[in-house]
Design a protein around this motif. Structure first.
Motif, PDB file in Angstrom:
ATOM      1  N   THR A 193      54.211-105.755  11.983  1.00  0.00           N
ATOM      2  CA  THR A 193      53.672-106.505  13.110  1.00  0.00           C
ATOM      3  C   THR A 193      54.427-106.177  14.384  1.00  0.00           C
ATOM      4  O   THR A 193      55.635-105.887  14.348  1.00  0.00           O
ATOM      5  N   ILE A 194      53.710-106.174  15.487  1.00  0.00           N
ATOM      6  CA  ILE A 194      54.328-106.204  16.811  1.00  0.00           C
ATOM      7  C   ILE A 194      54.116-107.617  17.313  1.00  0.00           C
ATOM      8  O   ILE A 194      52.997-107.996  17.697  1.00  0.00           O
ATOM      9  N   ALA A 195      55.166-108.396  17.248  1.00  0.00           N
ATOM     10  CA  ALA A 195      55.084-109.810  17.601  1.00  0.00           C
ATOM     11  C   ALA A 195      55.252-109.988  19.106  1.00  0.00           C
ATOM     12  O   ALA A 195      55.724-109.094  19.817  1.00  0.00           O
ATOM     13  N   LEU A 251      48.908-102.809  10.453  1.00  0.00           N
ATOM     14  CA  LEU A 251      49.641-103.329  11.607  1.00  0.00           C
ATOM     15  C   LEU A 251      48.887-104.492  12.224  1.00  0.00           C
ATOM     16  O   LEU A 251      47.705-104.373  12.564  1.00  0.00           O
ATOM     17  N   PHE A 252      49.573-105.612  12.364  1.00  0.00           N
ATOM     18  CA  PHE A 252      49.049-106.741  13.126  1.00  0.00           C
ATOM     19  C   PHE A 252      49.793-106.793  14.457  1.00  0.00           C
ATOM     20  O   PHE A 252      51.021-106.856  14.486  1.00  0.00           O
ATOM     21  N   VAL A 253      49.043-106.756  15.557  1.00  0.00           N
ATOM     22  CA  VAL A 253      49.638-106.789  16.894  1.00  0.00           C
ATOM     23  C   VAL A 253      49.235-108.097  17.564  1.00  0.00           C
ATOM     24  O   VAL A 253      48.057-108.454  17.598  1.00  0.00           O
ATOM     25  N   ALA A 254      50.208-108.811  18.121  1.00  0.00           N
ATOM     26  CA  ALA A 254      49.985-110.174  18.600  1.00  0.00           C
ATOM     27  C   ALA A 254      49.239-110.264  19.916  1.00  0.00           C
ATOM     28  O   ALA A 254      49.051-111.371  20.429  1.00  0.00           O
ATOM     29  N   SER A 255      48.808-109.149  20.488  1.00  0.00           N
ATOM     30  CA  SER A 255      47.892-109.187  21.638  1.00  0.00           C
ATOM     31  C   SER A 255      47.157-107.857  21.727  1.00  0.00           C
ATOM     32  O   SER A 255      47.689-106.809  21.347  1.00  0.00           O
ATOM     33  N   PRO A 274      41.494 -95.798  11.642  1.00  0.00           N
ATOM     34  CA  PRO A 274      42.223 -96.604  10.666  1.00  0.00           C
ATOM     35  C   PRO A 274      42.651 -95.850   9.409  1.00  0.00           C
ATOM     36  O   PRO A 274      43.188 -96.466   8.477  1.00  0.00           O
ATOM     37  N   GLU A 275      42.402 -94.538   9.334  1.00  0.00           N
ATOM     38  CA  GLU A 275      42.636 -93.816   8.083  1.00  0.00           C
ATOM     39  C   GLU A 275      44.079 -93.962   7.600  1.00  0.00           C
ATOM     40  O   GLU A 275      44.319 -94.238   6.411  1.00  0.00           O
ATOM     41  N   ASP A 276      45.046 -93.770   8.499  1.00  0.00           N
ATOM     42  CA  ASP A 276      46.455 -93.853   8.104  1.00  0.00           C
ATOM     43  C   ASP A 276      47.019 -95.256   8.309  1.00  0.00           C
ATOM     44  O   ASP A 276      47.777 -95.766   7.466  1.00  0.00           O
ATOM     45  N   VAL A 277      46.684 -95.861   9.426  1.00  0.00           N
ATOM     46  CA  VAL A 277      47.160 -97.216   9.745  1.00  0.00           C
ATOM     47  C   VAL A 277      45.981 -98.034  10.262  1.00  0.00           C
ATOM     48  O   VAL A 277      45.330 -97.646  11.234  1.00  0.00           O
ATOM     49  N   ALA A 278      45.697 -99.139   9.581  1.00  0.00           N
ATOM     50  CA  ALA A 278      44.667-100.071  10.051  1.00  0.00           C
ATOM     51  C   ALA A 278      45.329-101.084  10.995  1.00  0.00           C
ATOM     52  O   ALA A 278      46.453-101.535  10.735  1.00  0.00           O
ATOM     53  N   ILE A 279      44.640-101.435  12.077  1.00  0.00           N
ATOM     54  CA  ILE A 279      45.233-102.303  13.095  1.00  0.00           C
ATOM     55  C   ILE A 279      44.325-103.489  13.376  1.00  0.00           C
ATOM     56  O   ILE A 279      43.106-103.341  13.512  1.00  0.00           O
TER      57      ILE A 279
END
Length: 339
Positions: A193-195, A251-255, A274-279
């Protein structure tokens, strides 16, 4: 004697005579009193329209000790406030709802307010109420507003700012959990996460929801970076996360704004979304659709939140009883290409 273009301006008495009511009744209608029957209000408003009567707002303000102004107090950098699409949408909600009232909105920007200019302005009788948005835990000077005028916060304030605040917010813990559970449901197992900032309730609560979802799933929750709700902050946090956790697949990004920065950092390193990293982002702001990859995001209806904030403040200004302190607006997940 008042004149308009050489003609006598219509008076309150003239409106009363045309509507067949007393001068006091016309005054109550003009001032928005709820103690007037609907058919009487309609008759007075018809007479006002036909005669072209314009209330003397200055005199009414002196008589009622009302300014018919509301302060939008922003303890934040000017570039941060005007550069974030969330605040643009929130302020649009404020403005549209105020358009149906007698109030105007005054913007007061005060990042730290070391000389207490903003506090003195609000406490000095210049406004009838205040809305505070983008506040941080270090902004204890805002506590000096308490008791001076009705105050409603856009977002739950941290301790030290208000003892029993009125605020409008979403359930950010639930929103963070919703985003993270979606990534888990996609089969991602190394989720980071990017908080948001650690001195803002939104940043703290969204991080708590992220960790709760991973803990329930028995997955590690140690891949945490922090940004400042800006695109450059999101890019820098993404680079640090990739250096320390190269195996990230979710990855969950807070904004959303931070997510745009993260997308750029991933592209620079040749990592596909999203193939390598889903966001999954947060806000469902215009930033979610700026790039080539549409951003899956948690929608917090910012324009509705602005309108709801005005509704709460107007209820306080009318002296209504039992106005709720916590006003929570629901979130939903909006699915696009990134997850």
């Amino acid at each position: 004697m008042n004149t308009i273009a050489g003609h006598h301006a219509p008076t309150l008495e003239a409106v009363a005579e045309a509507a067949g009511v007393s001068r006091a009744t016309v005054s109550r209608v003009v001032n928005g009193s709820p103690r007037v029957r609907g058919e009487v209000v309609e008759a007075v408003q018809k007479a006002i329209a036909e005669l072209g009567y314009v209330p003397n707002r200055a005199a009414r303000s002196l008589a009622s000790s009302r300014t018919h102004s509301i302060a939008l107090l922003v303890p934040e950098e000017v570039s941060r406030f005007f550069g974030d699409p969330y605040f643009a949408s929130f302020t649009t909600g404020l403005d549209r709802r105020l358009a149906d009232s007698e109030y105007v909105l005054n913007l007061v920007v005060a990042r730290d307010d070391p000389d207490r200019k903003a506090v003195r302005y609000v406490r000095g009788g210049n406004v009838d109420g205040a809305i505070v948005v983008s506040h941080h835990s270090g902004h204890e000077f805002l506590a000096q507003l308490e008791g001076a005028v009705p105050v409603v916060f856009g977002g739950r304030p941290e301790a030290g700012i208000s003892t029993d605040p009125y605020y409008v917010d979403v359930d950010n813990v639930a929103g963070g959990r919703l985003a993270t559970e979606h990534l888990i449901g996609l089969g991602r197992r190394r989720i980071a996460t990017i908080a948001g900032p650690e001195d803002m309730s939104a940043g703290v609560d969204r991080l708590a929801g992220f960790r709760a979802a991973l803990d329930d799933a028995g997955l590690p929750s140690d891949a945490v970076g922090h940004g400042n709700f800006t695109a450059p902050g999101g890019a820098e946090a993404m680079r640090r996360l990739l250096d320390t956790h190269p195996d990230i697949d979710g990855l969950f990004v807070a904004s959303d704004l931070m997510a745009t920065g993260a997308l750029g950092a991933l592209a620079t390193r040749g990592i596909r979304v999203p193939e390598d990293v889903a966001i999954v982002g947060y806000d469902d702001s215009p930033a979610a659709t700026w790039g080539e990859v549409g951003l899956t995001t948690v929608s917090q209806p910012s324009e509705l939140m602005g309108a709801t904030t005005v509704d709460v403040l107007l209820r306080l200004l009318r002296g209504e009883p039992d106005v709720p302190h916590a006003n929570i607006v629901p979130t939903t997940l909006v699915r696009r290409d990134s997850a």
